[in-house]
Scaffold this active site. Structure first.
Site, PDB file in Angstrom:
ATOM      1  N   HIS A   1       0.804  -1.238   0.000  1.00 26.25           N
ATOM      2  CA  HIS A   1       0.000   0.000   0.000  1.00 26.25           C
ATOM      3  C   HIS A   1       0.833   1.282   0.000  1.00 26.25           C
ATOM      4  O   HIS A   1       0.302   2.363  -0.165  1.00 26.25           O
ATOM      5  CB  HIS A   1      -0.908   0.032   1.231  1.00 26.25           C
ATOM      6  CG  HIS A   1      -0.170   0.374   2.489  1.00 26.25           C
ATOM      7  ND1 HIS A   1       0.483  -0.565   3.228  1.00 26.25           N
ATOM      8  CD2 HIS A   1       0.052   1.556   3.097  1.00 26.25           C
ATOM      9  CE1 HIS A   1       1.073   0.019   4.245  1.00 26.25           C
ATOM     10  NE2 HIS A   1       0.843   1.305   4.190  1.00 26.25           N
TER      11      HIS A   1
HETATM   12  C1  UD1 Z   1      -1.361   6.026   5.359  1.00 27.49           C
HETATM   13  C2  UD1 Z   1      -0.021   6.404   5.974  1.00 27.49           C
HETATM   14  C3  UD1 Z   1       0.875   5.193   5.996  1.00 27.49           C
HETATM   15  C4  UD1 Z   1       0.177   4.022   6.673  1.00 27.49           C
HETATM   16  C5  UD1 Z   1      -1.132   3.751   5.968  1.00 27.49           C
HETATM   17  C6  UD1 Z   1      -1.902   2.599   6.578  1.00 27.49           C
HETATM   18  C7  UD1 Z   1       0.560   8.766   5.571  1.00 27.49           C
HETATM   19  C8  UD1 Z   1       1.448   9.674   4.842  1.00 27.49           C
HETATM   20  N1  UD1 Z   1       0.642   7.476   5.220  1.00 27.49           N
HETATM   21  O1  UD1 Z   1      -1.155   5.727   4.006  1.00 27.49           O
HETATM   22  O2  UD1 Z   1       2.057   5.509   6.713  1.00 27.49           O
HETATM   23  O3  UD1 Z   1       1.004   2.858   6.602  1.00 27.49           O
HETATM   24  O4  UD1 Z   1      -1.929   4.926   6.019  1.00 27.49           O
HETATM   25  O5  UD1 Z   1      -3.007   2.264   5.774  1.00 27.49           O
HETATM   26  O6  UD1 Z   1      -0.189   9.164   6.435  1.00 27.49           O
HETATM   27  N2  UD1 Z   1      -8.405   5.858   0.722  1.00 27.49           N
HETATM   28  C9  UD1 Z   1      -9.696   5.387   0.570  1.00 27.49           C
HETATM   29  N3  UD1 Z   1     -10.399   5.086   1.695  1.00 27.49           N
HETATM   30  C10 UD1 Z   1      -9.878   5.235   2.938  1.00 27.49           C
HETATM   31  C11 UD1 Z   1      -8.563   5.746   3.067  1.00 27.49           C
HETATM   32  C12 UD1 Z   1      -7.842   6.039   1.950  1.00 27.49           C
HETATM   33  O7  UD1 Z   1     -10.199   5.245  -0.527  1.00 27.49           O
HETATM   34  O8  UD1 Z   1     -10.560   4.933   3.934  1.00 27.49           O
HETATM   35  C13 UD1 Z   1      -7.621   6.174  -0.491  1.00 27.49           C
HETATM   36  C14 UD1 Z   1      -7.721   7.620  -0.873  1.00 27.49           C
HETATM   37  O9  UD1 Z   1      -8.135   7.685  -2.168  1.00 27.49           O
HETATM   38  C15 UD1 Z   1      -6.317   8.167  -0.721  1.00 27.49           C
HETATM   39  C16 UD1 Z   1      -5.441   6.940  -0.656  1.00 27.49           C
HETATM   40  O10 UD1 Z   1      -6.273   5.843  -0.252  1.00 27.49           O
HETATM   41  O11 UD1 Z   1      -5.973   8.965  -1.822  1.00 27.49           O
HETATM   42  C17 UD1 Z   1      -4.324   7.091   0.320  1.00 27.49           C
HETATM   43  O12 UD1 Z   1      -4.769   7.457   1.609  1.00 27.49           O
HETATM   44  P1  UD1 Z   1      -3.815   8.280   2.599  1.00 27.49           P
HETATM   45  O13 UD1 Z   1      -4.600   8.754   3.713  1.00 27.49           O
HETATM   46  O14 UD1 Z   1      -2.996   9.223   1.816  1.00 27.49           O
HETATM   47  O15 UD1 Z   1      -2.758   7.303   3.147  1.00 27.49           O
HETATM   48  P2  UD1 Z   1      -2.384   5.793   2.997  1.00 27.49           P
HETATM   49  O16 UD1 Z   1      -1.846   5.502   1.638  1.00 27.49           O
HETATM   50  O17 UD1 Z   1      -3.490   4.919   3.521  1.00 27.49           O
END
Ligand code: UD1
Length: 355
Positions: A204
């Site tokens: 991820h």
């Molecule tokens: C974040 C953390 C990472 C952690 C991970 C666990 C940061 C910089 N990174 O990464 O260290 O290991 O969480 O999962 O904080 N999204 C959804 N639904 C959700 C959440 C996210 O669709 O409930 C999608 C969104 O489109 C978003 C992408 O996932 O653009 C990434 O979400 P983001 O909050 O940036 O962080 P993670 O990649 O989950």
């Protein structure tokens, strides 16, 4: 009673909240704040349900955005809560954007800051998680380190006071909720998986899944695998696979079982009954080590140096052939898995009593 605000927002933080809430309840007035960084049921609510976590006092509903926008919006909302509630101390966990926003807002409002999972470092200062860790530790008054190497990192960066070797709070959680044999067998039955004959895989991290070359090599590596693979997809990964036009190819691979993200109890049961793990997750490699399973990490390095030194964890980079990996079990000395939440609670209470 002193008011202690704990800020969470992303999946790994909900998991670690459970043991902390248990040891702090009755000793401080707890104020729970969810930034809303993760918001899907499978990324957030399921953990509150499975771990019987209390309702949060504030849900900031920030959601997804660019790193800076996400952190900026969190800070604005967190400051409003801090002004309203005047917490005596703020606790942040790990290395996510919610961690960073909590740390900056606490520091700017002169509220003492505790960082749980302090001192972890990778060699790449440009990764979002590394930036978040360095800034948070720089601002923290109390740094709760899961490992001896984390303590060494902080000392080598010139930190002198406030460093505590507390152990890794993830192991407190496994103690509380380790799935039974009956539960595990029923889950495997439902998923049509055979104990010891499948690999659990996750990916991820932005530096991996936002890179189409990584996704291509993953999908083609999985085509050559002979062992079954169970692969719960993080929403970020699913989105990027679809964008790169690789999702259908992956989904049609007969040895790969794709799923939505799973809850923590399912994840532990799957880890415990797997042959081993391929992942870029920090948490999954520690859970695998706990159950004596080998992890191959889709990165050049791991922040869990002790696990790499013991041979339980091997970094294979993000572009290597995963089809020929060897799957022998891993043995880690029991002392490594010390329980942390009592030590973290003691560090917090000690800081509060000094005022
Ligand atoms: C974040 C953390 C990472 C952690 C991970 C666990 C940061 C910089 N990174 O990464 O260290 O290991 O969480 O999962 O904080 N999204 C959804 N639904 C959700 C959440 C996210 O669709 O409930 C999608 C969104 O489109 C978003 C992408 O996932 O653009 C990434 O979400 P983001 O909050 O940036 O962080 P993670 O990649 O989950």
């Amino acid at each position: 009673m002193n008011k202690v605000a704990i800020i969470v927002g992303a999946r790994p933080q909900f998991i670690k909240l459970a043991p902390l809430v248990e040891t702090l309840t009755g000793k401080v007035d707890l104020l729970l704040i969810h930034t809303g960084q993760h918001y899907d049921f499978e990324m957030s609510d399921i953990f509150f349900k499975q771990l019987n976590l209390p309702r949060v006092h504030y849900h900031l509903g920030i959601g997804s955005n660019s790193q800076s926008t996400q952190v900026g919006r969190m800070m604005i909302s967190l400051e409003e809560v801090f002004l309203e509630e005047s917490p005596d101390l703020v606790v942040v966990i790990g290395d996510t954007n919610s961690t960073l926003a909590g740390a900056l807002t606490a520091a700017q409002n002169f509220i003492p800051l505790v960082h749980v999972e302090a001192g972890l470092r990778s060699r790449n200062d440009h990764l979002p998680e590394q930036i978040n860790r360095i800034v948070t530790d720089r601002l923290a008054d109390i740094m709760c380190c899961p490992t001896e190497s984390a303590v060494r990192h902080l000392k080598s960066e010139g930190k002198t006071g406030g460093i505590f070797l507390t152990g890794d709070i993830l192991y407190d959680l496994i103690d509380r909720i380790e799935p039974s044999e009956e539960y595990t067998d029923a889950l495997l039955n439902k998923l049509k998986l055979i104990k010891g004959e499948f690999i659990l895989m996750t990916a991820h991290r932005a530096e991996n899944v936002d890179n189409p070359d990584f996704l291509k090599s993953l999908v083609s590596g999985l085509k050559k695998m002979t062992k079954n693979v169970f692969l719960p997809l993080h929403p970020r990964t699913e989105k990027q696979l679809k964008l790169a036009g690789l999702y259908d190819e992956l989904a049609s691979n007969p040895i790969v079982r794709l799923s939505k993200p799973v809850g923590i109890i399912e994840s532990l049961a799957l880890t415990k009954s797997s042959l081993g793990v391929i992942t870029d997750s920090g948490g999954l490699q520690r859970e695998a080590a706990y159950f004596g399973k080998r992890s191959y990490i889709l990165r050049d390095e791991t922040e869990w140096l002790e696990l790499a030194e013991s041979g339980a964890v091997t970094c294979i980079g993000n572009n290597s052939d995963i089809s020929g990996l060897e799957w022998k079990s891993a043995a880690i000395p029991d002392e490594y898995f010390q329980r942390a939440s009592k030590n973290i609670t003691a560090a917090i209470l000690n800081n509060l009593s000094e005022k």
